[in-house]
Design an enzyme around this catalytic site. Structure first.
Site, PDB file in Angstrom:
ATOM      1  CG  ASP A 134      31.079  -7.621   0.256  1.00 28.08           C
ATOM      2  OD1 ASP A 134      31.563  -7.437  -0.879  1.00 28.08           O
ATOM      3  OD2 ASP A 134      29.862  -7.755   0.486  1.00 28.08           O
TER       4      ASP A 134
ATOM      5  CG  ASP B 286      33.740  -4.213   4.846  1.00 26.89           C
ATOM      6  OD1 ASP B 286      33.503  -3.361   3.966  1.00 26.89           O
ATOM      7  OD2 ASP B 286      32.903  -5.048   5.236  1.00 26.89           O
TER       8      ASP B 286
ATOM      9  CB  SER C 186      15.450  20.023 -23.441  1.00 22.60           C
ATOM     10  OG  SER C 186      14.468  19.097 -23.236  1.00 22.60           O
TER      11      SER C 186
ATOM     12  CD  GLU D  42      24.023   8.058 -25.756  1.00 23.21           C
ATOM     13  OE1 GLU D  42      23.554   8.587 -24.722  1.00 23.21           O
ATOM     14  OE2 GLU D  42      24.906   8.583 -26.446  1.00 23.21           O
TER      15      GLU D  42
ATOM     16  CG  ASP E  85      11.553   8.654 -16.708  1.00 24.43           C
ATOM     17  OD1 ASP E  85      11.792   9.881 -16.741  1.00 24.43           O
ATOM     18  OD2 ASP E  85      10.421   8.180 -16.534  1.00 24.43           O
TER      19      ASP E  85
ATOM     20  NE  ARG F  26      17.663  20.369 -18.605  1.00 22.42           N
ATOM     21  CZ  ARG F  26      16.752  21.259 -18.975  1.00 22.42           C
ATOM     22  NH1 ARG F  26      15.916  21.736 -18.095  1.00 22.42           N
ATOM     23  NH2 ARG F  26      16.679  21.674 -20.219  1.00 22.42           N
TER      24      ARG F  26
ATOM     25  CD  GLU G 171      18.709  11.858 -17.169  1.00 22.79           C
ATOM     26  OE1 GLU G 171      19.548  12.684 -17.580  1.00 22.79           O
ATOM     27  OE2 GLU G 171      17.490  12.076 -17.167  1.00 22.79           O
TER      28      GLU G 171
ATOM     29  CE  LYS H 213       8.826  11.096 -24.165  1.00 19.49           C
ATOM     30  NZ  LYS H 213       9.218  11.962 -23.084  1.00 19.49           N
TER      31      LYS H 213
ATOM     32  CB  CYS I 240     -17.975 -13.566   0.200  1.00 17.69           C
ATOM     33  SG  CYS I 240     -19.641 -14.235   0.310  1.00 17.69           S
TER      34      CYS I 240
ATOM     35  CB  CYS J  19     -21.999 -15.519  -2.308  1.00 18.09           C
ATOM     36  SG  CYS J  19     -21.711 -13.873  -2.974  1.00 18.09           S
TER      37      CYS J  19
HETATM   38  S1  IVH Z   1      21.140  13.865 -24.606  1.00 19.25           S
HETATM   39  C1  IVH Z   1      22.283  17.797 -26.099  1.00 19.25           C
HETATM   40  N1  IVH Z   1      21.115  11.378 -23.789  1.00 19.25           N
HETATM   41  O1  IVH Z   1      16.408  13.296 -21.490  1.00 19.25           O
HETATM   42  C2  IVH Z   1      22.093  16.627 -25.240  1.00 19.25           C
HETATM   43  N2  IVH Z   1      19.624  12.902 -22.759  1.00 19.25           N
HETATM   44  O2  IVH Z   1      14.146  14.918 -22.744  1.00 19.25           O
HETATM   45  C3  IVH Z   1      20.695  16.465 -24.817  1.00 19.25           C
HETATM   46  N3  IVH Z   1      18.260  11.917 -20.995  1.00 19.25           N
HETATM   47  O3  IVH Z   1      17.210  16.525 -20.479  1.00 19.25           O
HETATM   48  C4  IVH Z   1      20.464  15.320 -23.930  1.00 19.25           C
HETATM   49  N4  IVH Z   1      19.083   9.887 -21.143  1.00 19.25           N
HETATM   50  O4  IVH Z   1      17.894  14.620 -18.924  1.00 19.25           O
HETATM   51  C5  IVH Z   1      20.577  12.598 -23.639  1.00 19.25           C
HETATM   52  N5  IVH Z   1      21.234   9.153 -23.171  1.00 19.25           N
HETATM   53  C6  IVH Z   1      20.714  10.370 -23.018  1.00 19.25           C
HETATM   54  C7  IVH Z   1      19.711  10.652 -22.066  1.00 19.25           C
HETATM   55  C8  IVH Z   1      19.182  11.926 -21.970  1.00 19.25           C
HETATM   56  C9  IVH Z   1      18.236  10.662 -20.517  1.00 19.25           C
HETATM   57  C10 IVH Z   1      17.390  13.006 -20.526  1.00 19.25           C
HETATM   58  C11 IVH Z   1      18.095  14.311 -20.269  1.00 19.25           C
HETATM   59  C12 IVH Z   1      17.400  15.314 -21.121  1.00 19.25           C
HETATM   60  C13 IVH Z   1      16.095  14.665 -21.386  1.00 19.25           C
HETATM   61  C14 IVH Z   1      15.506  15.180 -22.673  1.00 19.25           C
END
Ligand code: IVH
Length: 709
Positions: A34, A38, A83, A115, A119, A138, A200, A345, A457, A462
């Site tokens: 570091d 610096d 999306s 991938e 979130d 976005r 992201e 999901k 307590c 008790c």
């Molecule tokens: S691909 C056409 N890859 O998830 C491409 N999205 O619910 C569409 N997200 O709006 C997105 N990780 O913000 C893609 N590895 C990843 C992602 C990813 C997070 C988010 C992204 C998208 C949302 C969809």
């Protein structure tokens, strides 16, 4: 120095600092200290203050320091920011595959890239001739907000691509390969004249926890979760606030590409795209994988469902993408969801609901714990009505008020807990909460120990504590008395039939009959007489539980099933255990100073001594005989304590323990002056030194065997 060579030096410094920044923040693998780093920055700043007209936007000094703006400008994205459609489970993922396969039979032979689905917040980053020139949110997918100044502060976003991928000397005087000459930079990758990537932005879980800890220590309000915090940070009008938040990014898509002469062709597969972006110096996930068929992709995805907490960031699923990008594009989209990919999901773990009230529970040791009463809500298949609020300080720190809309988390084995209030949804009707000053069960004033968060307590009589004590005493891992449910226990305590756990063994049939309430009778199919008889029989059976069970049942602080078993082996009756001092107790495996203190303290209390006397009088006084704990109280090694270190020639760890115990000896974990012998094998640890310093005899396996002959 000549102006020309100062300029040269300036260009070099910029490249070097960006390089080291990338090593540190993106690769997690710094190559200089570091301090050295610096120094480079100080030198750069000096040149910039002498030559302000040289400063370019890719200078590392330009990450922070932009002036606050009063609003964000709008930016049109080069193409729609799409999306993803969701899949909840393997069935949905297979259905998606079948749908696209029917649309285009090339899908049959397609490969898939999986991938993590981070979130965070989608951002769009524009690069002209390698320079980061614009960054946007976005927005509605067509038009976003210009947050360039904020994104510049995110250290993992390269200000100039390619970022050097080979280290270079970091000293100050020597003639360095010039970054501006392209040597050693980006391994000679040519970048498109215009490149727009999508990624992201998020806050890693560990950084989020650190941030919250700092805030809590400063007595400030903590943040709810990484995503909300990242979102709030990106939308700051003052970039210096954004700069103070631990934001980072991972990229996964190219939105625009204009080739320059000698630029390589645009990646045609998602896998190559990730590789290419990585080679330019962008942060790219290390957890992506490519598969030859959909089933292996799904199998991989499912492994992450269980391992999601191993990811350094919060992921709400995995994205399965058709690797062949032209094919994926040709599949088109449904609404805003491309057909070429699907979000698999993970089950949700956080939901919001209303906090209806706060109840206070009294634990076995008298600790008062606040419990949230919630508007019932489903989280991942389970209806949650209550959640923990940890302690009273937590309620104050998070400013949780009765009536609030609260965020509740239920993850894995963890008991559901309230993360905090959603302040934006507050009306004026929520009421701040005040902790009780008296025990809700017995009405005695509560106490607070200096330096501890818990309120207690301290009334040993008790009834609420007693209920918990009895509940624990009769539980499965302890005396295992079936039929003594919480309702009957409460009643027995109320009627005065049970004043401590020992009273269970002198209960009369009439006591139980009086405790089986009318309500019980209605709901129970069995007549009360039968309930009483069954319970008396269960109590009778429990009399022959081994010492380890009784010890667990007494609920001494820190003594669970495992240490109770170890303790009963070393101290084969409660009389012997009561006589032991803290040092002797610590010769038992797994018993440290705190547990030892807890045991000594427990046996020292008059109230507990009375319980022991009553148990003894009632004949509930098991001793650890060889039949119950498998250790003889005689034999050639009786009274000797052994510690084993290193690998022995023939006996395994378990084997040697068994051998010693079979012959009446005892095995402990650490060497003390009470150790009779240290049994030494190959590659011993620090125990040998300790034994030598204490003058403990050291023997080998052969000598050990001789001791029993
Ligand atoms: S691909 C056409 N890859 O998830 C491409 N999205 O619910 C569409 N997200 O709006 C997105 N990780 O913000 C893609 N590895 C990843 C992602 C990813 C997070 C988010 C992204 C998208 C949302 C969809």
């Amino acid at each position: 120095m000549h102006t020309a060579s100062v300029k040269q030096r300036y260009e070099d410094l910029k490249g070097q600092i960006n390089f080291h920044n990338h090593r540190y923040h993106v690769l997690d693998d710094p190559v200089i200290s570091d301090l050295e780093f610096d120094k480079l920055v100080v030198e750069l700043r000096q040149i910039e203050s002498d030559h302000p007209d040289w400063v370019t936007p890719d200078s590392p000094t330009q990450r922070a320091g932009a002036v606050p703006s009063d609003k964000f400008e709008k930016v049109r994205h080069p193409r729609s920011i799409l999306s993803l459609a969701n899949a909840f489970g393997a069935g949905d993922a297979r259905a998606w595959y079948e749908r696209v396969r029917k649309l285009d039979d090339r899908v049959e032979h397609a490969r898939f890239v999986v991938e993590p689905k981070i979130d965070g917040l989608s951002v769009v980053l524009h690069y002209r001739d390698g320079f980061f020139v614009q960054g946007a949110t976005r927005g509605d997918g067509e038009i976003g907000e210009d947050i360039t100044a904020n994104l510049r502060t995110v250290k993992t976003i390269p200000l100039k691509i390619p970022v050097a991928s080979t280290p270079s000397p970091a000293g100050t005087g020597a003639r360095l390969p010039s970054f501006s000459e392209g040597k050693g930079s980006g391994a000679g990758v040519r970048v498109p004249s215009y490149l727009v990537v999508r990624g992201e932005v998020f806050i890693p879980v560990k950084e989020f926890e650190k941030l919250n800890q700092k805030l809590a220590e400063a007595g400030e309000k903590t943040y709810l979760n990484p995503r909300n915090t990242a979102a709030g940070s990106l939308r700051q009008l003052d970039p210096s606030i954004t700069a103070s938040r631990p934001l980072t990014l991972l990229v996964y898509q190219i939105l625009a590409w204009e080739a320059a002469p000698q630029t390589p062709p645009e990646p045609r597969s998602q896998w190559e795209l990730l590789e290419y972006l990585r080679s330019l110096g962008f942060p790219v996930t290390r957890d992506a994988q490519r598969f030859d068929d959909i089933e292996s992709a799904i199998a991989y995805t499912e492994t992450w469902d269980k391992r999601r907490d191993e990811l350094p960031y919060e992921a709400d699923g995995m994205v399965i993408k058709i690797d062949d990008l032209p094919l994926a594009a040709e599949l088109g989209f449904v609404g805003k969801d491309p057909r070429g990919a699907i979000a698999f999901k993970f089950p949700a773990r956080e939901v919001t609901t209303q906090l209806l009230g706060i109840e206070v529970e009294v634990g076995r040791t008298g600790v008062l714990t606040p419990k949230a009463v919630l508007e019932p809500v489903e989280i991942n298949g389970v209806i949650v009505k209550n959640a923990t609020l940890h302690n009273f300080d937590y309620i104050t720190e998070k400013d949780i008020r009765v009536g609030d809309r609260v965020l509740v988390k239920r993850a894995g084995e963890v008991i559901p807990y309230v993360i905090g209030p959603v302040i934006d949804l507050r009306s004026a009707a929520e009421k701040p909460y005040l902790p009780p000053t008296a025990c809700p069960a017995c009405g005695q004033p509560v106490e607070h120990l200096e330096g501890e968060v818990a309120w207690y307590c301290v009334n040993a009589a008790c009834p609420a504590q007693l209920v918990r004590n009895v509940e624990h005493f009769v539980s499965r891992g302890a005396m295992d008395i079936t039929g003594l449910g919480i309702k009957i226990v409460e009643k027995l305590i109320e009627t005065g039939a049970v004043k401590d756990v020992a009273d269970i063994y002198t209960l009369k049939r009439a006591d139980i009959l009086a405790a089986v309430t009318k309500k019980d009778r209605k709901t129970e199919k069995e007549p009360p007489g039968k309930i009483a008889d069954n319970l008396l029989a269960a109590i009778q059976v429990s009399r022959s539980q081994p010492l380890s069970r009784l010890l667990t049942a007494l609920g001494v602080r820190g003594v669970g099933e495992v240490s109770a078993a170890d303790l009963s082996r070393a101290f084969p009756s409660l009389d012997l255990l009561a006589l032991a001092n803290a040092e002797q107790l610590q010769t038992v495996e797994g018993v440290g100073p705190n547990i030892a203190e807890g045991i000594v303290d427990w046996f020292g209390r008059e109230r507990n001594q009375k319980v022991l006397e009553k148990l003894k009088a009632a004949g509930v006084w098991p001793t650890a005989s060889s039949s119950t704990v498998g250790r003889p109280s005689s034999g050639p090694l009786f009274g000797m304590t052994f510690v084993v270190t290193g690998t022995l020639p023939t006996l395994s760890r378990e084997g040697v323990k068994e051998f010693i115990e079979q012959h009446g000896g005892k095995v402990t974990d650490s060497v003390s002056k009470n150790t009779s012998y240290l049994v030494l094998g190959e590659a011993p640890g620090s125990k040998l030194q300790k034994a030598q310093s204490l003058g403990v005899k050291v023997i080998g396996e052969e000598e050990l065997r001789k001791l029993v002959e």
